[in-house]
Enzyme design. Structure first.
Site, mmCIF file in Angstrom:
data_model
loop_
_atom_site.group_PDB
_atom_site.id
_atom_site.type_symbol
_atom_site.label_atom_id
_atom_site.label_comp_id
_atom_site.label_asym_id
_atom_site.label_seq_id
_atom_site.Cartn_x
_atom_site.Cartn_y
_atom_site.Cartn_z
ATOM 1 N N ARG A 32 0.829 -1.205 0.000
ATOM 2 C CA ARG A 32 0.000 0.000 0.000
ATOM 3 C C ARG A 32 0.868 1.262 0.000
ATOM 4 N NH1 ARG A 32 -4.727 -2.072 0.096
ATOM 5 N NH2 ARG A 32 -5.043 -4.006 1.245
ATOM 6 N N ILE A 34 2.078 4.730 1.053
ATOM 7 C CA ILE A 34 2.121 5.307 2.397
ATOM 8 C C ILE A 34 1.281 6.587 2.482
ATOM 9 C CG2 ILE A 34 4.115 6.870 2.130
ATOM 10 C CD1 ILE A 34 5.198 5.552 4.748
ATOM 11 N N HIS A 104 7.585 1.613 -10.445
ATOM 12 C CA HIS A 104 6.392 1.246 -9.687
ATOM 13 C C HIS A 104 5.165 1.594 -10.492
ATOM 14 C CE1 HIS A 104 7.814 5.246 -8.478
ATOM 15 N NE2 HIS A 104 6.546 5.590 -8.313
HETATM 16 P P1 AMP Z 1 6.019 8.685 -7.847
HETATM 17 O O1 AMP Z 1 7.487 8.287 -7.881
HETATM 18 O O2 AMP Z 1 5.797 10.126 -8.129
HETATM 19 O O3 AMP Z 1 5.176 7.811 -8.748
HETATM 20 O O4 AMP Z 1 5.470 8.474 -6.372
HETATM 21 C C1 AMP Z 1 6.082 7.648 -5.419
HETATM 22 C C2 AMP Z 1 5.021 7.118 -4.482
HETATM 23 O O5 AMP Z 1 5.658 6.328 -3.479
HETATM 24 C C3 AMP Z 1 4.188 8.176 -3.758
HETATM 25 O O6 AMP Z 1 2.798 7.952 -4.024
HETATM 26 C C4 AMP Z 1 4.541 7.959 -2.278
HETATM 27 O O7 AMP Z 1 3.451 8.199 -1.414
HETATM 28 C C5 AMP Z 1 4.971 6.503 -2.272
HETATM 29 N N1 AMP Z 1 5.875 6.135 -1.192
HETATM 30 C C6 AMP Z 1 7.014 6.765 -0.813
HETATM 31 N N2 AMP Z 1 7.603 6.123 0.214
HETATM 32 C C7 AMP Z 1 6.823 5.042 0.484
HETATM 33 C C8 AMP Z 1 6.897 3.975 1.440
HETATM 34 N N3 AMP Z 1 7.897 3.904 2.316
HETATM 35 N N4 AMP Z 1 5.912 3.047 1.428
HETATM 36 C C9 AMP Z 1 4.903 3.132 0.543
HETATM 37 N N5 AMP Z 1 4.775 4.093 -0.386
HETATM 38 C C10 AMP Z 1 5.716 5.047 -0.406
#
Ligand code: AMP
Length: 122
Positions: A32, A34, A104
């Site tokens: 999920r 964060i 991701h």
């Molecule tokens: P983006 O690289 O712009 O597609 O976004 C990166 C995503 O990773 C964002 O939606 C963050 O909320 C999410 N994110 C960052 N750190 C974590 C973590 N430790 N666990 C889960 N999601 C994360």
């Protein structure tokens, strides 16, 4: 861009920081977000060291690529969002506003998501 072993998803994959795991396969992990933007907001990542969809699509094995796509579909089914619909999205590079340099796929669902992107000035 070279892969950065210190990125946050690499740390999750190494078990150095926790995640709220949803699904795991031989080559992929789903957990999920964060900071969820929608009622269902899951991230699906390959276990291999791929910076982006560009890197992954060019360099990952067929087995890794098939596994990843199947994992995305499986997550949507597991989260119960297939019937009403959902969105998958991957931010890539600077213009895509990619924050974490490990590929991701966002899986968004659980509400009406509206139009795909806001119209912006070209
Ligand atoms: P983006 O690289 O712009 O597609 O976004 C990166 C995503 O990773 C964002 O939606 C963050 O909320 C999410 N994110 C960052 N750190 C974590 C973590 N430790 N666990 C889960 N999601 C994360």
């Amino acid at each position: 861009m070279a892969y950065d072993d210190d990125n946050i998803f690499a740390k999750i994959l190494r078990g150095e920081i926790p995640c709220d795991k949803v699904h795991e396969t031989e080559h992929s992990l789903a957990f999920r977000d964060i900071n969820p933007q929608t009622p269902v907001h899951v991230l699906v990542i390959p276990k291999g060291k791929y910076v982006s969809m560009d890197d992954f699509s060019a360099n990952a094995s067929d087995a890794e690529q098939a596994d990843f796509m199947r994992a995305v579909g499986a997550v949507a089914r597991m989260e119960g969002i297939v019937e009403n619909g959902y969105r998958v999205l991957s931010n890539i590079g600077r213009d895509g506003h990619q924050e974490v340099p490990h590929l991701h796929m966002h899986v968004f669902g659980g509400k009406n998501l509206g139009r795909m992107i806001k119209p912006i000035d070209k």
